[in-house]
Design a protein around this motif. Structure first.
Motif, PDB file in Angstrom:
ATOM      1  N   GLU A 116      17.224 -10.090  37.910  1.00 44.89           N
ATOM      2  CA  GLU A 116      16.823 -10.628  39.198  1.00 44.89           C
ATOM      3  C   GLU A 116      15.720  -9.768  39.800  1.00 44.89           C
ATOM      4  O   GLU A 116      15.732  -8.548  39.660  1.00 44.89           O
ATOM      5  N   LYS A 117      14.791 -10.411  40.488  1.00 40.53           N
ATOM      6  CA  LYS A 117      13.707  -9.679  41.137  1.00 40.53           C
ATOM      7  C   LYS A 117      14.298  -8.737  42.187  1.00 40.53           C
ATOM      8  O   LYS A 117      15.186  -9.110  42.942  1.00 40.53           O
ATOM      9  N   ASN A 118      13.810  -7.505  42.215  1.00 42.83           N
ATOM     10  CA  ASN A 118      14.243  -6.484  43.180  1.00 42.83           C
ATOM     11  C   ASN A 118      15.732  -6.151  43.082  1.00 42.83           C
ATOM     12  O   ASN A 118      16.359  -5.781  44.074  1.00 42.83           O
TER      13      ASN A 118
END
Length: 148
Positions: free
Chosen positions: A118-120
């Protein structure tokens, strides 16, 4: 446990930071030594076998459990862990458990470890029991006097 963890690597160390209970451990690469004192996460010495990180873990206090069922070990526990990349986003985790005071012979287990993509993505603050702060420290909260 369903909580994520983070691996950070340098030439001398590999660090594992776990979201569960804020646990962490450091693997000393190429520095074989005895545990200076027993601890919850033990003493980890590592080496590389090709692209596989091999970690010897000793010096774990015997009060820890293997799982939520309460499977136990003694102070003679020795783990040999292997972390092998199998793709860009997966590792094969293998461990050999050797504890001659508890088991008649060493035993093994393995499982894939998946990268969180997942992003970030980040580790979050862990709370063992919901609202534990209120339960333990709620009486210390400043109480505003009633409005007149």
């Amino acid at each position: 446990m369903p909580f994520p963890f983070e691996i950070v690597q340098s030439p001398q160390y590999v660090s594992f930071s776990y979201e569960f209970a804020f646990a962490s451990r450091v693997v000393n690469i190429g520095m074989k030594s005895e545990a200076p004192v027993d601890s919850w996460m033990g003493w980890s010495s590592g080496s590389w076998d090709g692209d596989t990180l091999v970690v010897d873990v000793t010096g774990m206090v015997e009060d820890t459990w293997f799982d939520r069922a309460g499977d136990y070990h003694s102070d003679a526990l020795h783990l040999t862990e292997r972390y092998t990349p199998t793709s860009a986003n997966t590792l094969l985790y293998e461990v050999t458990v050797d504890d001659p005071k508890v088991y008649t012979r060493p035993w093994k287990m393995s499982m894939p470890l998946y990268r969180r993509i997942e992003k970030n993505m980040q580790l979050l603050e862990f709370n063992c029991v919901s609202y534990v702060e209120e339960l333990m420290y709620g009486h210390l909260r400043k109480v505003e006097p009633p409005a007149k």
